[in-house]
Design an enzyme around this catalytic site. Structure first.
Site, PDB file in Angstrom:
ATOM      1  N   GLY A   6      -8.793   7.290   9.129  1.00 24.06           N
ATOM      2  CA  GLY A   6      -9.721   6.192   9.414  1.00 24.06           C
ATOM      3  C   GLY A   6     -10.584   5.842   8.208  1.00 24.06           C
ATOM      4  N   ARG A  55     -10.206   2.746  -2.373  1.00 22.21           N
ATOM      5  CA  ARG A  55      -8.993   2.314  -1.659  1.00 22.21           C
ATOM      6  C   ARG A  55      -8.814   3.151  -0.395  1.00 22.21           C
ATOM      7  NH1 ARG A  55      -7.765  -2.561  -3.314  1.00 22.21           N
ATOM      8  NH2 ARG A  55      -7.801  -2.698  -5.572  1.00 22.21           N
ATOM      9  N   ASP A  99     -13.867   6.404   6.574  1.00 19.33           N
ATOM     10  CA  ASP A  99     -15.048   7.285   6.555  1.00 19.33           C
ATOM     11  C   ASP A  99     -15.293   7.926   7.926  1.00 19.33           C
ATOM     12  OD1 ASP A  99     -16.488   4.717   4.530  1.00 19.33           O
ATOM     13  OD2 ASP A  99     -15.548   6.576   3.861  1.00 19.33           O
ATOM     14  N   SER A 127     -22.996  11.862   2.589  1.00 24.64           N
ATOM     15  CA  SER A 127     -22.098  12.704   3.393  1.00 24.64           C
ATOM     16  C   SER A 127     -20.867  13.093   2.593  1.00 24.64           C
ATOM     17  CB  SER A 127     -21.631  11.944   4.638  1.00 24.64           C
ATOM     18  OG  SER A 127     -22.736  11.461   5.381  1.00 24.64           O
ATOM     19  N   ASP A 156      -9.740  11.505   6.765  1.00 24.13           N
ATOM     20  CA  ASP A 156      -8.742  11.349   7.834  1.00 24.13           C
ATOM     21  C   ASP A 156      -8.234   9.906   7.706  1.00 24.13           C
ATOM     22  OD1 ASP A 156     -10.531  10.585  10.948  1.00 24.13           O
ATOM     23  OD2 ASP A 156     -10.487   9.567   9.008  1.00 24.13           O
ATOM     24  N   ASN A 197     -13.983  13.317   0.667  1.00 29.08           N
ATOM     25  CA  ASN A 197     -14.541  12.058   0.192  1.00 29.08           C
ATOM     26  C   ASN A 197     -16.052  12.148   0.278  1.00 29.08           C
ATOM     27  OD1 ASN A 197     -14.831   9.398  -0.623  1.00 29.08           O
ATOM     28  ND2 ASN A 197     -14.620   8.591   1.448  1.00 29.08           N
ATOM     29  N   THR A 198     -16.722  11.470  -0.656  1.00 26.62           N
ATOM     30  CA  THR A 198     -18.188  11.394  -0.560  1.00 26.62           C
ATOM     31  C   THR A 198     -18.517   9.959  -0.146  1.00 26.62           C
ATOM     32  OG1 THR A 198     -18.497  10.585  -2.831  1.00 26.62           O
ATOM     33  CG2 THR A 198     -18.453  12.969  -2.521  1.00 26.62           C
ATOM     34  N   HIS A 199     -19.580   9.834   0.660  1.00 36.35           N
ATOM     35  CA  HIS A 199     -19.971   8.501   1.129  1.00 36.35           C
ATOM     36  C   HIS A 199     -21.483   8.391   1.091  1.00 36.35           C
ATOM     37  CE1 HIS A 199     -19.568   4.723   3.263  1.00 36.35           C
ATOM     38  NE2 HIS A 199     -20.520   5.125   4.076  1.00 36.35           N
ATOM     39  N   ARG A 202       0.848  -1.199   0.000  1.00 37.65           N
ATOM     40  CA  ARG A 202       0.000   0.000   0.000  1.00 37.65           C
ATOM     41  C   ARG A 202       0.877   1.240   0.000  1.00 37.65           C
ATOM     42  NH1 ARG A 202      -5.205   0.886   1.457  1.00 37.65           N
ATOM     43  NH2 ARG A 202      -5.416  -1.223   2.280  1.00 37.65           N
TER      44      ARG A 202
HETATM   45  C1  GRF Z   1     -20.665   6.733  -4.731  1.00 33.36           C
HETATM   46  O1  GRF Z   1     -21.899   6.567  -4.047  1.00 33.36           O
HETATM   47  C2  GRF Z   1     -19.551   6.905  -3.747  1.00 33.36           C
HETATM   48  O2  GRF Z   1     -19.886   7.644  -2.604  1.00 33.36           O
HETATM   49  C3  GRF Z   1     -19.317   5.463  -3.369  1.00 33.36           C
HETATM   50  O3  GRF Z   1     -19.413   4.741  -4.561  1.00 33.36           O
HETATM   51  C4  GRF Z   1     -20.248   5.466  -5.438  1.00 33.36           C
HETATM   52  C5  GRF Z   1     -19.441   5.770  -6.676  1.00 33.36           C
HETATM   53  O4  GRF Z   1     -20.291   5.923  -7.708  1.00 33.36           O
HETATM   54  N1  GRF Z   1     -18.009   5.319  -2.750  1.00 33.36           N
HETATM   55  P1  GRF Z   1     -19.716   6.508  -9.106  1.00 33.36           P
HETATM   56  O5  GRF Z   1     -18.425   5.749  -9.411  1.00 33.36           O
HETATM   57  O6  GRF Z   1     -19.476   7.971  -8.905  1.00 33.36           O
HETATM   58  O7  GRF Z   1     -20.827   6.223 -10.090  1.00 33.36           O
END
Ligand code: GRF
Length: 202
Positions: free
Chosen positions: A141, A89, A143, A134, A139, A105-107, A63
């Site tokens: 960790g 990753r 998410d 979100s 960070d 990051n988006t989650h 990694r």
């Molecule tokens: C998104 O919901 C992201 O938050 C999650 O995986 C999805 C990615 O979708 N980690 P895309 O590749 O943008 O279509």
């Protein structure tokens, strides 16, 4: 504001950001798209003549070595902001520390609920009647970083992982675009949200 976006998959959230950033008055520009594998989402960067780079996870034996190359690629572009959007990753502490708080990051869940790679599936499995989307400052960790923006998304009867994830993504895209716009406009101070950096080695 210059932005580097990292993806791993279809990049539909990336596409939404590129479409928004195409507006002449949008205060941010995506200058490069990177991935850890041959991501379908590269097609969206190519559609907008945006350069891409690939740091294949499978080409490195650790990694750390993989992240070192990823960091070198990012440094070459010197973006003001790094955005992980469907990037699957975990980044090592060294890379996170080098870029925080200018790394988001988006989650697809209402963190701290349902962190990890299967947030949508886990919400369904838990019988949740609502989940969310979100945007966080990354960070070390999983998410677990400070929340920049989040919004509730309803779980509807008959939802499966795909239908729920699509509903969540529409909110994710809007939040991500709004956060990037606000950071670029100086309305959002990521350093203030992230707070003092972890003291080295703490
Ligand atoms: C998104 O919901 C992201 O938050 C999650 O995986 C999805 C990615 O979708 N980690 P895309 O590749 O943008 O279509």
């Amino acid at each position: 504001l210059t932005v580097a976006v990292l993806i791993s998959g279809s990049g539909s959230n990336l596409r939404a950001l590129l479409d928004a950033a195409a507006a002449p008055d949008f205060p941010a520009r995506v200058i490069v798209v990177g991935a850890d594998r041959e991501a379908d989402g590269f097609a969206h960067a190519e559609a907008y003549d945006i350069p891409t780079f690939l740091v294949p996870w499978s080409a490195f034996d650790s990694r750390e070595a993989w992240a070192q190359e990823l960091d070198a690629q990012l440094r070459a572009w010197q973006p003001d902001l790094v955005v992980l959007s469907g990037f699957m990753r975990l980044l090592p502490t060294s890379l996170v520390a080098a870029w925080s708080p200018r790394i988001l990051n988006t989650h697809p869940a209402y963190l701290p609920e349902f962190p990890g790679a299967h947030g949508v599936r886990d919400a369904l499995a838990a019988g949740a009647t609502r989940t969310g989307a979100s945007v966080i400052v990354v960070d070390p960790g999983v998410d677990s970083g400070p929340i920049v923006a989040q919004e509730r998304v309803a779980v509807l009867p008959g939802d499966d992982e795909r239908s729920l994830h699509e509903r969540i993504k529409t909110v994710e895209r809007r939040l991500l675009i709004e956060v990037i716009r606000a950071v670029a406009a100086g309305e959002l101070d990521l350093a203030a949200i992230a707070g003092p950096p972890h003291p080295a080695g703490a």
